[in-house]
Enzyme design. Structure first.
Site, PDB file in Angstrom:
ATOM      1  N   ASP A  91       0.838  -1.199   0.000  1.00  0.00           N
ATOM      2  CA  ASP A  91       0.000   0.000   0.000  1.00  0.00           C
ATOM      3  C   ASP A  91       0.880   1.258   0.000  1.00  0.00           C
ATOM      4  O   ASP A  91       1.992   1.248   0.529  1.00  0.00           O
ATOM      5  CB  ASP A  91      -0.893  -0.058   1.255  1.00  0.00           C
ATOM      6  CG  ASP A  91      -2.137   0.789   1.122  1.00  0.00           C
ATOM      7  OD1 ASP A  91      -2.377   1.325   0.027  1.00  0.00           O
ATOM      8  OD2 ASP A  91      -2.876   0.911   2.125  1.00  0.00           O
ATOM      9  N   HIS A  92       0.375   2.322  -0.544  1.00  0.00           N
ATOM     10  CA  HIS A  92       1.031   3.649  -0.580  1.00  0.00           C
ATOM     11  C   HIS A  92       2.549   3.594  -0.632  1.00  0.00           C
ATOM     12  O   HIS A  92       3.246   3.827   0.354  1.00  0.00           O
ATOM     13  CB  HIS A  92       0.570   4.501   0.606  1.00  0.00           C
ATOM     14  CG  HIS A  92      -0.875   4.829   0.494  1.00  0.00           C
ATOM     15  ND1 HIS A  92      -1.377   5.658  -0.473  1.00  0.00           N
ATOM     16  CD2 HIS A  92      -1.947   4.382   1.195  1.00  0.00           C
ATOM     17  CE1 HIS A  92      -2.688   5.728  -0.362  1.00  0.00           C
ATOM     18  NE2 HIS A  92      -3.062   4.950   0.631  1.00  0.00           N
ATOM     19  N   GLU A 145      -2.477   6.529  -8.324  1.00  0.00           N
ATOM     20  CA  GLU A 145      -3.383   7.413  -7.569  1.00  0.00           C
ATOM     21  C   GLU A 145      -3.399   8.826  -8.136  1.00  0.00           C
ATOM     22  O   GLU A 145      -2.358   9.390  -8.462  1.00  0.00           O
ATOM     23  CB  GLU A 145      -2.911   7.525  -6.112  1.00  0.00           C
ATOM     24  CG  GLU A 145      -3.121   6.268  -5.325  1.00  0.00           C
ATOM     25  CD  GLU A 145      -3.298   6.563  -3.835  1.00  0.00           C
ATOM     26  OE1 GLU A 145      -2.764   5.787  -3.049  1.00  0.00           O
ATOM     27  OE2 GLU A 145      -3.956   7.569  -3.485  1.00  0.00           O
ATOM     28  N   HIS A 190      -8.571   9.451   3.933  1.00  0.00           N
ATOM     29  CA  HIS A 190      -7.833   8.601   4.866  1.00  0.00           C
ATOM     30  C   HIS A 190      -8.152   9.008   6.298  1.00  0.00           C
ATOM     31  O   HIS A 190      -8.272  10.199   6.589  1.00  0.00           O
ATOM     32  CB  HIS A 190      -6.321   8.716   4.636  1.00  0.00           C
ATOM     33  CG  HIS A 190      -5.852   7.956   3.446  1.00  0.00           C
ATOM     34  ND1 HIS A 190      -5.160   8.539   2.413  1.00  0.00           N
ATOM     35  CD2 HIS A 190      -5.974   6.644   3.119  1.00  0.00           C
ATOM     36  CE1 HIS A 190      -4.870   7.613   1.513  1.00  0.00           C
ATOM     37  NE2 HIS A 190      -5.359   6.458   1.909  1.00  0.00           N
ATOM     38  N   GLY A 191      -8.247   8.021   7.195  1.00  0.00           N
ATOM     39  CA  GLY A 191      -8.505   8.317   8.600  1.00  0.00           C
ATOM     40  C   GLY A 191      -9.984   8.552   8.871  1.00  0.00           C
ATOM     41  O   GLY A 191     -10.833   8.481   7.982  1.00  0.00           O
ATOM     42  N   ASN A 248      -8.714   0.584   7.024  1.00  0.00           N
ATOM     43  CA  ASN A 248      -7.579   0.511   7.929  1.00  0.00           C
ATOM     44  C   ASN A 248      -7.941   1.065   9.304  1.00  0.00           C
ATOM     45  O   ASN A 248      -7.860   0.373  10.311  1.00  0.00           O
ATOM     46  CB  ASN A 248      -6.366   1.250   7.330  1.00  0.00           C
ATOM     47  CG  ASN A 248      -5.082   1.014   8.112  1.00  0.00           C
ATOM     48  OD1 ASN A 248      -5.092   0.396   9.160  1.00  0.00           O
ATOM     49  ND2 ASN A 248      -3.970   1.520   7.614  1.00  0.00           N
TER      50      ASN A 248
HETATM   51 ZN    ZN Z   1      -4.930   4.557   1.188  1.00  0.00          ZN
END
Ligand code: ZN
Length: 308
Positions: A91-92, A145, A190-191, A248
């Site tokens: 990931d990332h 992305e 995200h988050g 996540n």
């Molecule tokens: Zn991500």
């Protein structure tokens, strides 16, 4: 013997085959990040419980803590033992060197993330990385992305991101880079905000934009930052063309809350597997619940409530 209904999910399936099949079925592949073996055990247990495929993810920070080669070896052995399609994504990944390291370690996919750079630079760096990892493993899935959805799967005070992707830049980006799947910015982030962790607020997605980007891009689409998203928006996002969904923060919240409870239950307990077993179970519940939702199966409100 294999039970009826489980024949189609085996460890011999490739990631591309699974994504193609799920798209036809109107389902999406769940992507769950792991930092340690407790989280890994929870995701694998959820896959075994639901008999559904999973994509395990580890960002650069998570890989550094776990060990990229060590994680790849464990996931390979989980796949063999369970005979389920369990895959691993880097990931990332923000550099060519880290992408190559993951490809060589045996990862099935890489999320190439140069989205913080200007568009033309993002195109050039992504294209270079796609070619390099496919030279290591032609079957590897390369994700690119565009747009801004903020960074860090954490609890946040204020919303991040905002620059949504357009269908035209999605089309250009896919054509110029040769990626297999695209991660656009479509209202995801995200988050989670505190209000989302408390269950008082949900993320809402730009569903029309997802459908337009799908048509323009013509590749698999990945939704990052899925934690805290409204259930109905997930269902409609899958119908609009989302193929992979990243969760996540919800796992991290469940991990921390259940670890705190487990430690508080008996201050004299020092046996790690006794302290950690309930943590595996808590995270597994979150993963199983999300997997069922992504596959159009009924989800009990309580199961989702555990992360709220
Ligand atoms: Zn991500």
């Amino acid at each position: 013997m294999t039970a009826i209904g489980t024949l189609k999910n085996t460890s011999n399936d490739t990631l591309r085959e699974v994504l193609t099949r799920l798209e036809k079925e109107g389902a999406a592949l769940g992507h769950f990040n792991v930092s340690d073996q407790v989280l890994l055990k929870a995701v694998v247990a959820a896959a075994a419980e639901t008999k559904l495929p999973v994509l395990i993810g580890a960002s650069e920070g998570e890989r550094e803590f776990f060990g990229a080669r060590q994680l790849a070896a464990l996931v390979r052995s989980d796949r063999e033992e369970s005979d389920l399609p369990i895959f691993l994504n880097a990931d990332h990944t923000h550099s060519l060197a880290k992408a190559l390291e993951a490809a060589k370690a045996g990862f099935d996919a890489v999320t190439i993330d140069f989205s913080a750079l200007p568009f033309e630079e993002n195109v050039a760096r992504t294209k270079e990385t796609v070619q390099a990892i496919k030279a290591v493993n032609p079957a590897i899935l390369a994700e690119g992305e565009i747009g801004d959805i903020g960074t860090g799967s954490e609890i946040k005070e204020t919303a991040q991101g905002g620059k949504l992707s357009t269908p035209e830049e999605a089309r250009q980006f896919v054509e110029a880079t040769g990626i297999d799947n695209l991660a656009p910015a479509v209202g995801n982030m995200h988050g989670m905000l505190k209000s989302m962790v408390q269950g008082k607020a949900k993320k809402h997605l730009d569903l029309e934009r997802i459908a337009q980007i799908k048509q323009a891009a013509g590749v698999f689409l990945t939704l990052h930052g899925g934690s805290g998203t409204d259930d109905e928006h997930f269902r409609r996002a899958i119908a609009a063309g989302i193929n992979i969904i990243h969760i996540n923060t919800e796992l991290r919240v469940a991990w921390r809350e259940s670890l705190g409870e487990s430690l508080a239950r008996d201050p004299n307990e020092v046996v790690p597997y006794k302290i950690l077993r309930p943590v595996v179970d808590s995270v597994k519940q979150v993963v199983s619940s999300r997997l069922r939702l992504f596959h159009g199966q009924p989800v009990s409100p309580e199961a989702v409530g555990t992360v709220a």
